[in-house]
Motif scaffolding. Structure first.
Motif, PDB file in Angstrom:
ATOM      1  N   PHE A 125       0.840  -1.200   0.000  1.00 21.71           N
ATOM      2  CA  PHE A 125       0.000   0.000   0.000  1.00 21.71           C
ATOM      3  C   PHE A 125       0.875   1.249   0.000  1.00 21.71           C
ATOM      4  O   PHE A 125       2.053   1.201   0.355  1.00 21.71           O
ATOM      5  CB  PHE A 125      -0.911   0.024   1.234  1.00 21.71           C
ATOM      6  N   SER A 126       0.270   2.359  -0.386  1.00 24.86           N
ATOM      7  CA  SER A 126       0.988   3.635  -0.370  1.00 24.86           C
ATOM      8  C   SER A 126       0.652   4.447   0.875  1.00 24.86           C
ATOM      9  O   SER A 126       1.173   5.546   1.056  1.00 24.86           O
ATOM     10  CB  SER A 126       0.636   4.463  -1.618  1.00 24.86           C
ATOM     11  N   GLY A 127      -0.225   3.918   1.717  1.00 24.11           N
ATOM     12  CA  GLY A 127      -0.591   4.604   2.951  1.00 24.11           C
ATOM     13  C   GLY A 127      -0.833   3.614   4.067  1.00 24.11           C
ATOM     14  O   GLY A 127      -1.142   2.439   3.824  1.00 24.11           O
ATOM     15  N   SER A 128      -0.692   4.069   5.300  1.00 29.92           N
ATOM     16  CA  SER A 128      -0.754   3.158   6.440  1.00 29.92           C
ATOM     17  C   SER A 128      -2.168   2.708   6.793  1.00 29.92           C
ATOM     18  O   SER A 128      -2.353   1.631   7.361  1.00 29.92           O
ATOM     19  CB  SER A 128      -0.109   3.820   7.667  1.00 29.92           C
ATOM     20  N   SER A 129      -3.179   3.521   6.483  1.00 27.32           N
ATOM     21  CA  SER A 129      -4.535   3.171   6.920  1.00 27.32           C
ATOM     22  C   SER A 129      -5.011   1.851   6.324  1.00 27.32           C
ATOM     23  O   SER A 129      -5.581   1.003   7.024  1.00 27.32           O
ATOM     24  CB  SER A 129      -5.515   4.300   6.566  1.00 27.32           C
ATOM     25  N   MET A 130      -4.765   1.647   5.035  1.00 30.52           N
ATOM     26  CA  MET A 130      -5.170   0.388   4.408  1.00 30.52           C
ATOM     27  C   MET A 130      -4.295  -0.770   4.877  1.00 30.52           C
ATOM     28  O   MET A 130      -4.776  -1.910   4.999  1.00 30.52           O
ATOM     29  CB  MET A 130      -5.106   0.514   2.892  1.00 30.52           C
ATOM     30  N   ALA A 131      -3.023  -0.488   5.157  1.00 33.47           N
ATOM     31  CA  ALA A 131      -2.139  -1.540   5.666  1.00 33.47           C
ATOM     32  C   ALA A 131      -2.642  -2.035   7.014  1.00 33.47           C
ATOM     33  O   ALA A 131      -2.637  -3.244   7.293  1.00 33.47           O
ATOM     34  CB  ALA A 131      -0.714  -1.006   5.782  1.00 33.47           C
ATOM     35  N   VAL A 132      -3.096  -1.111   7.859  1.00 30.98           N
ATOM     36  CA  VAL A 132      -3.636  -1.490   9.170  1.00 30.98           C
ATOM     37  C   VAL A 132      -4.918  -2.296   9.003  1.00 30.98           C
ATOM     38  O   VAL A 132      -5.142  -3.299   9.685  1.00 30.98           O
ATOM     39  CB  VAL A 132      -3.891  -0.233  10.018  1.00 30.98           C
ATOM     40  N   GLN A 133      -5.772  -1.870   8.076  1.00 32.78           N
ATOM     41  CA  GLN A 133      -7.026  -2.595   7.827  1.00 32.78           C
ATOM     42  C   GLN A 133      -6.738  -4.027   7.361  1.00 32.78           C
ATOM     43  O   GLN A 133      -7.397  -4.981   7.801  1.00 32.78           O
ATOM     44  CB  GLN A 133      -7.858  -1.856   6.781  1.00 32.78           C
ATOM     45  N   ALA A 134      -5.736  -4.176   6.504  1.00 34.67           N
ATOM     46  CA  ALA A 134      -5.368  -5.509   6.020  1.00 34.67           C
ATOM     47  C   ALA A 134      -4.798  -6.358   7.150  1.00 34.67           C
ATOM     48  O   ALA A 134      -5.070  -7.567   7.238  1.00 34.67           O
ATOM     49  CB  ALA A 134      -4.360  -5.386   4.888  1.00 34.67           C
ATOM     50  N   ALA A 135      -4.024  -5.733   8.034  1.00 35.85           N
ATOM     51  CA  ALA A 135      -3.470  -6.470   9.172  1.00 35.85           C
ATOM     52  C   ALA A 135      -4.586  -6.935  10.101  1.00 35.85           C
ATOM     53  O   ALA A 135      -4.566  -8.070  10.596  1.00 35.85           O
ATOM     54  CB  ALA A 135      -2.476  -5.588   9.922  1.00 35.85           C
ATOM     55  N   GLU A 136      -5.564  -6.075  10.346  1.00 40.19           N
ATOM     56  CA  GLU A 136      -6.695  -6.458  11.197  1.00 40.19           C
ATOM     57  C   GLU A 136      -7.473  -7.623  10.594  1.00 40.19           C
ATOM     58  O   GLU A 136      -8.050  -8.443  11.324  1.00 40.19           O
ATOM     59  CB  GLU A 136      -7.618  -5.259  11.420  1.00 40.19           C
ATOM     60  N   ALA A 137      -7.474  -7.703   9.275  1.00 45.04           N
ATOM     61  CA  ALA A 137      -8.178  -8.793   8.590  1.00 45.04           C
ATOM     62  C   ALA A 137      -7.354 -10.075   8.544  1.00 45.04           C
ATOM     63  O   ALA A 137      -7.816 -11.085   7.988  1.00 45.04           O
ATOM     64  CB  ALA A 137      -8.558  -8.353   7.179  1.00 45.04           C
TER      65      ALA A 137
END
Length: 297
Positions: free
Chosen positions: A225-237
């Protein structure tokens, strides 16, 4: 008309108002002889007598009265214009352009603006959200907000936030399938979520440090990802481990959606700074913004 003519006209106005060379000279900070010479020069230039001189007083001639009637409103208008410019200088107003990362905008810049702007309706702020490091001079920004370690040395940097830490996190479901990493080297056996840096285009190498030992680890996984918000969402999933600023995942950790690992390998580092060119002339509006953002912890 040259500057000498303008100076002589200004002196004429003072003489006409004071009706005395003595008082006019004192008001202008000139000698009486210099003032008399200026009035003669003006009369010779215009080809007409402007002042009637006696041993006790000075008064405008008919031509002098006409010149006075023409000059006085113009001088008053100029004086008012200068006063208005002075008010603009002293009154906090104008537009401030700031480039800032998404996290810093939400956590620091917006709370400061929310407090500041209601009291200063003439201040306008344009915010450009960009996670890359921007050349604020080339981009015509007044200032930027980035992590302190990323600020160029030729900039003035004002600390606006506390020290920060990175956090390596994964979902409980992920750790049901994989062992908890004990060292950064263990990440080679884990699925990780990459972050591509906006400024360089390169993948972010996860940074760790412990007891003076520094390690930069290149990780692999299905997602980038180019931003942390989606990376965090993917980690939570449960799609892998993510590395991001501690503040971004604090709530997720508290609520149990994410588990933090390698905590002892993530020491503090300089937090956010407001930076701007050293040659920038600070306006009242910009000075207010700096003061509103300044970290006082």
């Amino acid at each position: 008309m040259n500057r000498a003519d303008l100076a002589d006209l200004s002196a004429f106005l003072v003489v006409a108002e004071e009706r005395s060379f003595t008082r006019a000279a004192a008001r202008l900070g000139l000698s009486q002889s210099a003032l008399s010479h200026a009035m003669r020069r003006l009369e010779e230039h215009l080809g007409i007598r402007l002042l009637t001189r006696t041993t006790r007083s000075v008064s405008p001639t008919e031509a002098g009265e006409k010149l006075l009637a023409t000059l006085a409103p113009a001088v008053d208008s100029i004086a008012e214009g200068i006063t208005q410019i002075g008010r603009l200088r002293d009154k906090p107003s104008g537009t401030i352009r700031v480039t800032v990362s998404d996290h810093a905008a939400r956590s620091l810049l917006w709370p400061a603006l929310e407090r500041l702007l209601p009291d200063y309706p003439d201040i306008h702020v344009e915010i450009s959200i960009d996670n890359g490091f921007i050349d604020i001079v080339e981009g015509r920004f007044d200032a930027g907000i980035r992590l302190g370690e990323a600020v160029a040395r030729d900039m003035i940097a004002v600390r606006i936030g506390p020290p920060m830490r990175m956090a390596c996190v994964g979902a409980p479901a992920y750790f049901e399938r994989h062992p908890v990493p004990q060292t950064p080297q263990d990440l080679a056996h884990h699925t990780c979520i990459n972050l591509r840096m906006a400024s360089s285009g390169a993948l972010y190498a996860w940074e760790f440090e412990k007891d003076g030992r520094i390690m930069n680890v290149r990780v692999e996984g299905q997602l980038t990802f180019s931003g942390s918000s989606m990376a965090v969402q993917a980690a939570e999933a449960g799609f892998g481990l993510a590395m991001t600023i501690e503040d971004v995942v604090r709530e997720s950790i508290t609520q149990g959606r994410l588990v933090r690992v390698l905590d002892d390998w993530c020491p503090p580092f300089p937090g956010y700074h407001l930076y701007y060119p050293s040659r920038r002339q600070s306006s009242p509006a910009f000075a207010l913004l700096v003061d509103a953002l300044r970290w006082r912890g």
